[in-house]
Design an enzyme around this catalytic site. Structure first.
Site, short mmCIF file in Angstrom:
data_model
loop_
_atom_site.label_atom_id
_atom_site.label_comp_id
_atom_site.label_asym_id
_atom_site.label_seq_id
_atom_site.Cartn_x
_atom_site.Cartn_y
_atom_site.Cartn_z
N GLY A 30 0.79 -1.24 0.00
CA GLY A 30 0.00 0.00 0.00
C GLY A 30 0.81 1.28 0.00
N LEU A 32 0.93 3.80 2.27
CA LEU A 32 1.63 4.19 3.50
C LEU A 32 2.99 3.50 3.60
CD1 LEU A 32 1.29 5.76 6.26
CD2 LEU A 32 0.69 3.55 7.22
N THR A 33 3.01 2.21 3.28
CA THR A 33 4.26 1.45 3.38
C THR A 33 5.30 2.03 2.44
OG1 THR A 33 2.99 -0.54 3.83
CG2 THR A 33 5.27 -0.86 3.17
N ARG A 61 -1.95 -9.08 0.05
CA ARG A 61 -2.55 -10.08 -0.84
C ARG A 61 -1.88 -10.12 -2.21
NH1 ARG A 61 -8.50 -7.84 -0.75
NH2 ARG A 61 -7.18 -6.11 -1.36
N HIS A 193 0.67 10.38 13.73
CA HIS A 193 1.98 10.80 13.22
C HIS A 193 2.30 12.25 13.55
CE1 HIS A 193 -0.50 11.92 9.69
NE2 HIS A 193 0.39 12.89 9.56
N GLU A 231 -5.00 21.80 4.85
CA GLU A 231 -4.44 21.09 3.70
C GLU A 231 -4.90 21.80 2.43
OE1 GLU A 231 -4.72 16.50 4.37
OE2 GLU A 231 -6.43 17.44 5.32
N HIS A 255 -5.33 14.24 15.54
CA HIS A 255 -4.21 15.19 15.47
C HIS A 255 -4.50 16.50 16.21
CE1 HIS A 255 -2.99 12.32 12.59
NE2 HIS A 255 -3.63 12.82 11.56
N LYS A 358 -1.15 24.66 2.44
CA LYS A 358 -0.88 23.60 3.42
C LYS A 358 -0.14 24.24 4.58
CE LYS A 358 1.94 19.49 3.91
NZ LYS A 358 2.03 18.14 3.49
#
Ligand code: NDP
Length: 510
Positions: A30, A32-33, A61, A193, A231, A255, A358
């Site tokens: 994905g 994020l990884t 998967r 995060h 954002e 957050h 942002k």
């Protein structure tokens, strides 16, 4: 502000050394990884903070072999030292499996035992999957015996979860019950995060490692505090998730309240996970509940519409968003904290998508001086001092005070002292995920959220979600109405109403 090169010569570092760790990432195919976790791990490796025995196992998967997985990561690590990059990727493996199939966990168990036959290494299971898969993965890890710890908890088995931690109080409690059937609280690492960002962590250093701020950090000297997380992007490719979630759940519950807690909490007895999290919880519990009958005086929700020049689409025109969606893309709130320190001080929080730029910041506005000794200058002519903690895009801080402008006349002006992390350290500030991944692997929960704090946040916000739902389904003309704002603007005009009685405006987002 110019800072000499040797400015940090007296830096005191309390950095732990890395310990051997097997890091298993579910959802390894994905976004994020690839975009965050692997680059963060690579940077830790380059900083000698990934133990030489540590290994990373990806699972998802998607059918791929180890080489294809490594290859797919390369484009996210471009411009790096090729030799070191190959060495790092040599520590990464991959296997495909269905999360609902017990055979997947047996396969994982076998891989873990091959890498760590003596079972002496700590294990970190990172769930970088949609949250709907947590109830599948965690019990299966348990059944496969992969989360078992002895009484002392060494070697560890830690499970890292990404938000959302539930959708309301009931679902958060259900998620928690499910997790605790397999894990102890000390094994659960819930990532926010924002807490890994340098400026956010620096709030604690600023407040509790210096003497000059804490004496004025209260309602006697602070007029109000604005916390912004804006954002410029829209909903992007996350339409399916976001339309069910909205900004209150996606940004505010986690957050925004996390930043608020760090700014406003009392000093913990010591800087350790439990003491820190006790104070955060106390603070969240001190927030005055929102009065639903007159909600628009305290909290408003908004949604972006097509920009004036039509260059940016409205939320309802975004791909995969239902045309009649009432999901909020903006939330602004005036929060009051019922304790001795903050009695009467408004905390103004706002977060939204498709805003003018942002920008995330925490701005502390102090009170005006009570009296002006300067002829021709009234106390109200002297601008209040402000301390701004810049969270993104550039981490740093700025203190603005009144100062005399050079010359024979008595001219007063605003003087801003700026500090930028990147400028002072002469390089890139480590990404939040680097710090958080390192802490997970070191077993330090200080920057991770505890389940009772999450429950307290949902307890505060669930009545609002229910009122919104009711007003949408019954089309009531109520103080929860959705306010619209043009994409690329500073947000809905209705947010101004939250400033009634406050001697200030919203800080510009541009
Ligand atoms: P993705 O949507 O990219 O999903 C990650 C992986 O999970 C996919 O590659 C897919 O792999 C697998 N997956 C997706 N849907 C299903 C499904 N229905 N059943 C089984 N497997 C599925 O998510 P992200 O990588 O963007 O995010 C991961 C987690 O982190 C989420 O919980 C998200 O909310 C959170 N998060 C993400 C951030 C980001 O910047 N991306 C920021 C903050 C939080 P495969 O098909 O190969 O199994």
């Amino acid at each position: 502000m110019l800072i000499p090169q040797n400015y940090w010569h007296s830096t005191l570092c309390a950095e732990n050394r890395p310990v051997p760790n097997l890091l298993v990432i579910f959802g390894a195919s994905g976004d994020l990884t690839r975009r965050k976790l692997i680059p963060a791990l690579y940077h830790l490796f380059m900083r000698d903070l990934l133990h030489s025995d540590s290994r990373i196992i990806g699972c998802a998967r998607s059918e791929m072999d180890k080489q294809q997985f490594r290859q797919s990561l390369r484009e996210f690590l471009t411009g790096e030292d090729q030799e070191k990059l190959n060495e790092f990727l040599g520590r990464v493996s991959y296997f495909s499996g269905d999360y609902s199939d017990p055979a997947t966990y047996q396969k994982l168990r076998q891989q873990i035992f091959e890498l760590d036959p003596g079972q002496t290494m700590n294990r970190t299971f990172y769930l970088a999957t949609p949250a709907s898969l947590y109830p599948q993965i965690v019990p299966e890890l348990g059944k496969a015996g992969l989360c078992a710890e002895n009484y002392e908890g060494t070697p560890w088995s830690h499970v890292v979860l990404e938000k959302p931690f539930g959708f309301d109080l009931a679902s958060a409690e259900a998620l928690d019950r499910m997790l605790h059937e397999t894990l102890r609280e000390r094994q659960i690492y819930r990532i926010d995060h924002y807490l890994g960002k340098e400026t956010v962590q620096n709030i604690l250093m600023l407040r509790f490692a210096n003497i000059i701020f804490e004496p004025v950090w209260n309602s006697s000297y602070i007029d109000h505090i604005q916390i912004t997380a804006a954002e410029s992007v829209g909903v992007g490719t996350r339409a399916g998730y976001y339309d069910q979630s909205g900004q209150l759940r996606d940004m505010f519950q986690n957050h925004m309240l996390a930043m608020l807690a760090l700014v406003a909490m009392e000093a913990p007895a010591v800087f350790d996970a439990d003491s820190m999290r006790d104070e955060q919880l106390k603070l969240i519990r001190s927030i005055r509940p929102f009065p639903i009958q007159e909600l628009d005086k305290y909290l408003i929700r908004g949604q972006y519409t097509q920009s004036m020049d039509k260059a940016l689409p409205g939320y309802r025109q975004e791909a995969n968003i239902p045309p009649g969606s009432n999901t909020e893309t903006y939330v602004a709130a005036k929060i009051l904290i019922d304790n001795w320190r903050w009695r009467g001080v408004p905390f103004l929080l706002r977060t939204g998508k498709r805003l003018a730029s942002k920008r995330s910041e925490i701005a502390i506005t102090f009170k005006r001086v009570p009296h002006s000794i300067f002829p021709q200058l009234r106390a109200e002519d002297l601008e209040p001092d402000t301390l701004v903690l810049n969270v993104q895009p550039e981490e740093g801080m700025a203190l603005s005070i009144q100062a005399k402008q050079p010359g024979s006349k008595l001219c007063m002006g605003k003087l801003t002292m700026n500090f930028s992390y990147a400028e002072v350290f002469g390089g890139k500030v480590p990404d939040a995920y680097e710090r958080l991944l390192l802490d997970c692997m070191l077993g330090d929960q200080t920057l991770f959220i505890r389940s009772d704090t999450i429950a307290a946040a949902w307890k505060l916000l669930t009545p609002i979600l229910e009122a919104w739902q009711k007003s949408d389904s019954q089309k009531l003309d109520c103080p929860c109405a959705l306010q619209f704002y043009s994409a690329g603007s500073e947000g809905p005009n209705a947010a101004e109403k939250l400033l009634d009685g406050i001697d200030s405006t919203w800080r510009t987002i541009k």
